[in-house]
Design a protein around this motif. Structure first.
Motif, PDB file in Angstrom:
ATOM      1  N   GLN A 143     -11.452   2.449  -7.975  1.00 52.98           N
ATOM      2  CA  GLN A 143     -10.067   2.382  -8.570  1.00 52.98           C
ATOM      3  C   GLN A 143      -9.197   2.850  -9.388  1.00 52.98           C
ATOM      4  O   GLN A 143      -9.591   1.669 -10.555  1.00 52.98           O
ATOM      5  CB  GLN A 143     -10.322   0.610  -8.698  1.00 52.98           C
ATOM      6  CG  GLN A 143     -11.417  -0.845  -7.289  1.00 52.98           C
ATOM      7  CD  GLN A 143     -11.737  -1.130  -7.510  1.00 52.98           C
ATOM      8  OE1 GLN A 143     -10.709  -1.900  -8.860  1.00 52.98           O
ATOM      9  NE2 GLN A 143     -12.235  -1.850  -6.269  1.00 52.98           N
ATOM     10  N   ALA A 144      -9.361   3.948  -9.369  1.00 51.66           N
ATOM     11  CA  ALA A 144      -9.128   4.364 -10.403  1.00 51.66           C
ATOM     12  C   ALA A 144      -7.817   5.899 -10.155  1.00 51.66           C
ATOM     13  O   ALA A 144      -7.912   6.291  -8.713  1.00 51.66           O
ATOM     14  CB  ALA A 144     -10.432   6.119 -11.609  1.00 51.66           C
ATOM     15  N   ASN A 145      -6.859   5.831 -11.617  1.00 52.32           N
ATOM     16  CA  ASN A 145      -5.530   6.609 -10.515  1.00 52.32           C
ATOM     17  C   ASN A 145      -5.376   7.954 -11.263  1.00 52.32           C
ATOM     18  O   ASN A 145      -5.510   7.993 -12.308  1.00 52.32           O
ATOM     19  CB  ASN A 145      -4.497   5.228 -11.361  1.00 52.32           C
ATOM     20  CG  ASN A 145      -2.850   6.607 -11.150  1.00 52.32           C
ATOM     21  OD1 ASN A 145      -3.438   7.403  -9.908  1.00 52.32           O
ATOM     22  ND2 ASN A 145      -1.665   6.481 -12.021  1.00 52.32           N
ATOM     23  N   CYS A 146      -6.402   8.720 -10.620  1.00 50.52           N
ATOM     24  CA  CYS A 146      -6.562  10.547 -11.120  1.00 50.52           C
ATOM     25  C   CYS A 146      -6.103  11.331  -9.839  1.00 50.52           C
ATOM     26  O   CYS A 146      -6.291  12.444  -9.625  1.00 50.52           O
ATOM     27  CB  CYS A 146      -7.710  10.289 -11.448  1.00 50.52           C
ATOM     28  SG  CYS A 146      -9.199   9.618 -10.034  1.00 50.52           S
ATOM     29  N   GLY A 147      -5.017  10.788  -8.865  1.00 46.02           N
ATOM     30  CA  GLY A 147      -5.352  11.840  -7.691  1.00 46.02           C
ATOM     31  C   GLY A 147      -3.801  11.745  -7.372  1.00 46.02           C
ATOM     32  O   GLY A 147      -2.665  10.957  -8.167  1.00 46.02           O
ATOM     33  N   SER A 148      -3.486  13.161  -7.293  1.00 43.29           N
ATOM     34  CA  SER A 148      -1.895  13.500  -7.184  1.00 43.29           C
ATOM     35  C   SER A 148      -1.602  13.970  -5.646  1.00 43.29           C
ATOM     36  O   SER A 148      -2.862  14.183  -4.827  1.00 43.29           O
ATOM     37  CB  SER A 148      -1.209  14.387  -7.631  1.00 43.29           C
ATOM     38  OG  SER A 148      -1.846  15.603  -8.348  1.00 43.29           O
ATOM     39  N   ALA A 149      -0.774  14.452  -5.155  1.00 38.54           N
ATOM     40  CA  ALA A 149      -0.098  15.603  -3.678  1.00 38.54           C
ATOM     41  C   ALA A 149      -0.925  16.593  -4.528  1.00 38.54           C
ATOM     42  O   ALA A 149      -0.933  17.608  -3.337  1.00 38.54           O
ATOM     43  CB  ALA A 149       1.133  15.884  -3.966  1.00 38.54           C
ATOM     44  N   GLN A 150      -0.772  17.216  -5.304  1.00 37.04           N
ATOM     45  CA  GLN A 150      -1.900  17.992  -5.863  1.00 37.04           C
ATOM     46  C   GLN A 150      -3.134  18.393  -5.854  1.00 37.04           C
ATOM     47  O   GLN A 150      -4.326  19.324  -6.222  1.00 37.04           O
ATOM     48  CB  GLN A 150      -1.340  19.177  -7.074  1.00 37.04           C
ATOM     49  CG  GLN A 150       0.395  19.387  -7.107  1.00 37.04           C
ATOM     50  CD  GLN A 150       1.382  18.300  -6.791  1.00 37.04           C
ATOM     51  OE1 GLN A 150       0.705  17.183  -7.283  1.00 37.04           O
ATOM     52  NE2 GLN A 150       2.287  18.680  -6.199  1.00 37.04           N
ATOM     53  N   GLY A 151      -3.688  16.910  -6.209  1.00 36.16           N
ATOM     54  CA  GLY A 151      -5.334  16.910  -6.152  1.00 36.16           C
ATOM     55  C   GLY A 151      -5.522  16.528  -6.848  1.00 36.16           C
ATOM     56  O   GLY A 151      -4.771  15.382  -7.846  1.00 36.16           O
TER      57      GLY A 151
END
Length: 211
Positions: A54-62
């Motif tokens: 439940q952590a915000n550590c991703g993006s479209a690039q990985g």
């Protein structure tokens, strides 16, 4: 946060080590596909494991490697506070673990070794103090040792484990051939190369049958 299952926990702990290795090469992002290639875990499994944080550590690039690593450490309480360990049993296996246990750079510090053979404790050269097993309770208490690696002969495994339970040890990694239970608040991980090989052989056999 929902409870994290034991298989997920084990994969996330291994993932921290992989992320640290990637960081050492200068990488700052990693994709689930690359994690799959490097570990063999299905990318959907990787995504579910990370989603459990439940952590915000991703993006479209990985995934951002440092942010993901810190999220795992926080979720699993993998802090950097020093944790004192001992090795019980200094035969060939125990001595090899002491010399090549690969705990350098971790929070775990081996600060004592014990053996029922007094000659071993007097002749072996290790980077930590060695004691006859008769002094185990005294040293574990005085040194505030929390974790033990058990590497005795099989016949000594259960009696030594019972003594470790009574010492107030928080956890034991059991490297003997004897299967030991957890006891009270003492967690036990039975580590067996034979079991690992049998698990691999069994899973491969099942795949062949399915095909």
């Amino acid at each position: 946060m929902n409870a994290i299952s034991n298989p997920t926990r084990q994969r996330l702990i291994s993932l921290v080590r992989l992320l640290e290795q990637l960081e050492n090469t200068g990488k700052t992002k990693v994709s689930s596909a690359e994690i799959q290639n490097r570990t063999g875990w299905n990318r959907d499994t990787v995504r579910r494991d990370i989603l459990a944080l439940q952590a915000n550590c991703g993006s479209a690039q990985g995934y951002e490697i440092n942010a993901l690593k810190q999220a795992i450490r926080k979720a699993l309480n993998l802090n950097n506070a020093e944790k004192k360990c001992c090795i019980v049993g200094l035969g060939e296996l125990g001595a090899a673990l002491a010399r090549h246990g690969s705990m350098e750079g971790s929070a775990f510090v081996v600060c004592a070794g014990f053996d029922s053979n007094v000659n071993r404790t007097e002749t072996l050269v290790m980077p930590f103090a060695l004691y006859p097993a008769i002094r185990m309770e005294q040293v574990i208490s005085s040194e505030h040792i929390e974790y033990a690696i058990l590497a005795t002969d099989e016949k000594e495994a259960r009696p030594m484990a019972l003594r470790l339970y009574a010492c107030g040890i928080r956890g034991i990694v059991n490297c003997t051939g004897t299967v030991l239970p957890s006891y009270g608040d003492v967690a036990v991980h039975n580590l067996s190369v034979l079991d690992a090989l049998q698990n691999i052989a069994s899973s491969q056999h099942n795949v062949i049958e399915e095909n």
